[in-house]
Write an enzyme that holds these catalytic residues in place. Sequence first.
Site, short mmCIF file in Angstrom:
data_model
loop_
_atom_site.label_atom_id
_atom_site.label_comp_id
_atom_site.label_asym_id
_atom_site.label_seq_id
_atom_site.Cartn_x
_atom_site.Cartn_y
_atom_site.Cartn_z
N ASN A 194 1.05 -1.40 0.17
CA ASN A 194 -0.28 -0.50 -0.10
C ASN A 194 0.64 1.64 0.43
O ASN A 194 2.03 1.46 0.27
CB ASN A 194 -0.76 0.16 1.27
CG ASN A 194 -2.11 0.87 1.41
OD1 ASN A 194 -2.00 2.31 1.16
ND2 ASN A 194 -3.65 -0.21 1.42
N HIS A 414 -13.93 18.06 -4.10
CA HIS A 414 -13.07 17.17 -3.59
C HIS A 414 -11.78 17.80 -3.28
O HIS A 414 -11.16 18.70 -3.62
CB HIS A 414 -11.96 16.28 -5.08
CG HIS A 414 -11.36 15.25 -4.67
ND1 HIS A 414 -10.15 15.22 -5.36
CD2 HIS A 414 -11.34 14.42 -3.99
CE1 HIS A 414 -9.26 14.21 -4.82
NE2 HIS A 414 -10.45 13.65 -3.94
N HIS A 415 -11.27 17.52 -1.92
CA HIS A 415 -10.07 17.67 -1.27
C HIS A 415 -9.27 17.02 -0.72
O HIS A 415 -9.62 16.12 0.17
CB HIS A 415 -10.55 18.21 0.23
CG HIS A 415 -10.84 19.69 -0.28
ND1 HIS A 415 -12.05 20.52 1.38
CD2 HIS A 415 -11.59 20.44 -0.87
CE1 HIS A 415 -12.83 21.60 0.63
NE2 HIS A 415 -11.93 21.66 -0.26
N GLU A 416 -8.60 16.52 -1.31
CA GLU A 416 -6.74 15.37 -1.49
C GLU A 416 -5.63 16.15 -0.57
O GLU A 416 -5.72 17.41 -1.18
CB GLU A 416 -5.90 14.94 -3.00
CG GLU A 416 -5.45 13.78 -2.54
CD GLU A 416 -5.46 12.86 -1.20
OE1 GLU A 416 -4.65 12.88 -0.28
OE2 GLU A 416 -6.44 12.55 -1.42
N HIS A 484 -11.81 10.22 2.83
CA HIS A 484 -11.58 8.72 2.92
C HIS A 484 -10.19 8.43 3.09
O HIS A 484 -9.28 9.83 3.36
CB HIS A 484 -11.04 8.99 0.93
CG HIS A 484 -12.31 8.33 0.45
ND1 HIS A 484 -12.50 7.21 -1.10
CD2 HIS A 484 -13.93 8.44 0.45
CE1 HIS A 484 -13.88 7.04 -1.24
NE2 HIS A 484 -14.62 7.94 -0.36
N GLU A 509 -11.59 1.05 -5.80
CA GLU A 509 -10.80 0.92 -7.36
C GLU A 509 -9.76 0.01 -6.94
O GLU A 509 -8.95 -0.12 -7.82
CB GLU A 509 -10.28 2.39 -5.87
CG GLU A 509 -9.78 1.84 -4.76
CD GLU A 509 -9.12 3.31 -3.94
OE1 GLU A 509 -9.51 4.64 -4.79
OE2 GLU A 509 -9.00 3.96 -2.75
#
Length: 704
Positions: A194, A414-416, A484, A509
């Site tokens: 990962n 969307h906030h990454e 997430h 995903e």
Amino acid sequence: MKNLFFASLILFAFSTIAEAQQLKSPEGKFVMEFSLQNDGTPTYNLKYKNKEVIKTSKLGLELKDDKKSLLNDFTVVDSKTSTFDETWKPVWGEVDKIRNHYNELAVTLNQKGTERQIVIRFRLFDDGLGFRYEFPTQKNLTYFVIKEERSQFAMAGDHTAFWIPGDYDTQEYDYTKSKLSEIRGLSQKAYTANVSQKNFSPTGVQTALMMKTNDGLYINLHEAALINYSCMHLNLDDKSMTFTSWLTPDAKGDKGYMQAPSHSPWRTVMVSDDAREILASKMTYNLNDPSKIENTSWIKPVKYIGVWWEMITGKSSWSYTNDFPTVQLGVSDFSKAKPNGTHGANNANVKKYIDFAAANGFDAVLVEGWNEGWEDWFGHSKDYVFDFVTPYPDFDVKGLHEYAKSKGVKIIMHHETSGSVRNYERHMDAAYKFMNDNGYDAVKSGYVGDILPRGENHYNQWIVNHYQYAIEKAADYKIMVNAHEAVRPTGIARTYPNLIGNESARGTEYQAFGGSKPNHVTVLPFTRLIGGPMDYTPGIFEMDISKMNPDNKSHVNSTIANQLALYVTMYSPLQMAADTPENYNRFPDAFQFIKDVAVDWSESKYIEAEPGDFITVARKAKGTNNWFVGNVNGETARTSNIDFSFLEKGKKYTATIYADAKDAHYKTNPQAYTIKKIAVTNKSKLSQLSVPGGGYAISIIETK
């Protein structure tokens, strides 16, 4: 000498039993006993229908830099019992009302030599036990650092378990089914790669942990109300079959900074001889506080599509240009950069998704990759990655908002963060205000990669507090949150129902990253979903990923019928139709179920369930008399037998059944399905084939 021995034995038994206190669940199925050992160590045990579930297990906390930990030398100075019974209404959920009924025992302990006091509070429901540590205001216990929590869960046998390896940074693993004694030997194989991970023990596992005993008991270990504390893992002593709590450390190795008055999260043990009751349990929510948001009218369940799967599969990109070897916000001039031709979040493409959403009755469109910084966002230990307000040149924020509004569709922000929590907190108010100003009322946040500040973990106390801060700050701006890579949920959505989704597990995903086990979705409702809904992103119709991206040879291990069923079996008030418009247009008859299925429910009936094998659920759409049924199957074909007794007596319905074709198979023939309509009443019965990795979905509409 013999008389002296027996006298000593009697004295020992009395000194142990004298402190024993028993607590029964409201219906009497559970009996929990608390006692102190001879050295003043707190212990408990738990039985279900006279069967031993938790053998005598120790409780307590080991403190750092302290001559005496909170482990032993306790005496009972007070004990209180009480009963609580209420019914409350969730803002959204699987049901429209939840009963919260338990008997409680609160034991106040005083430690000899330090005169410090703690309270261990037990709540026994008809579906299981919750307990926590409480630290009242007192002179001798003010600030303290937890070295480790020492809560034990001594199993009564070598149970079958569904587990993922203990990890401080990710839950994104496939589940392994094995005996507890086999965990050590399988842990290396279960620990797959990962982007951010930190394994701590060959017998460490994560919660929620699902087990089944040889005599048919289902046991689930988890926690509830994780606030201002480190996430709990479990470490197994595979000689005694005893789990001990294992908290996530911070960068210094410390596991909790506490100030009295305070308390730990609840540690939970759910038990039943019927797997369906584990799925139906609301104990985790009931151990959380009622909603702190008074006006919840702005919190709405959402069915959405998104500019997302095309990036996940590699068909398009989040980044706008290939011109910059490195990006510095405010320095790199994107207006002069050459577009790379693969950027997904461009005006024309987003409008295509908006049009598709409007034409098919979807509430919203998620757009990822709209903002500057994606060219070098990951893997550089970079603090200032995004500012969350500056769009790429080909993304017209106001124009797209007006276009979507004219179609009756909203756009999801969307906030990454790229794991840079400090940067996100610096920009959070401005980002949320930007959302308010531009018509966004929901955000998907992400925490991909190692956490910054460096050395912190995704699940330690400081970072858990960050996730909570983001939820509460969002509530100030009337924004719903779908987080997430954050810590797995523990029922906090009862207190903050604007937390309408989490990932925090291996989602769809991964089907584009090499695939997941075909029975994965028959395990998740028994594990990850115990704490709250998952944004699993179902609805993939094209299983051969190479048809999206020739360089990606992954395969979605599922049939189309299975993908449809997930909208019912994987409960969430936030449901995505994750595939692209082009793929849905190829299968309009199957896509009809996704268009029809509800996202908010008044009743839920768990019809069949066996972890790792199959789940069948029926749910009634809130505000209607219509029902939807979903069945997901594991790796072995089976015939599912259900009756429709949950339907209203005297009413007639039309059932549309979306099922696997006889020759369907998740690997060799995943797109083979059948659709048929039949008339049903509450007296009807159905036998339906589910192939490996398959299932079925049914819409049941009242006939007027």
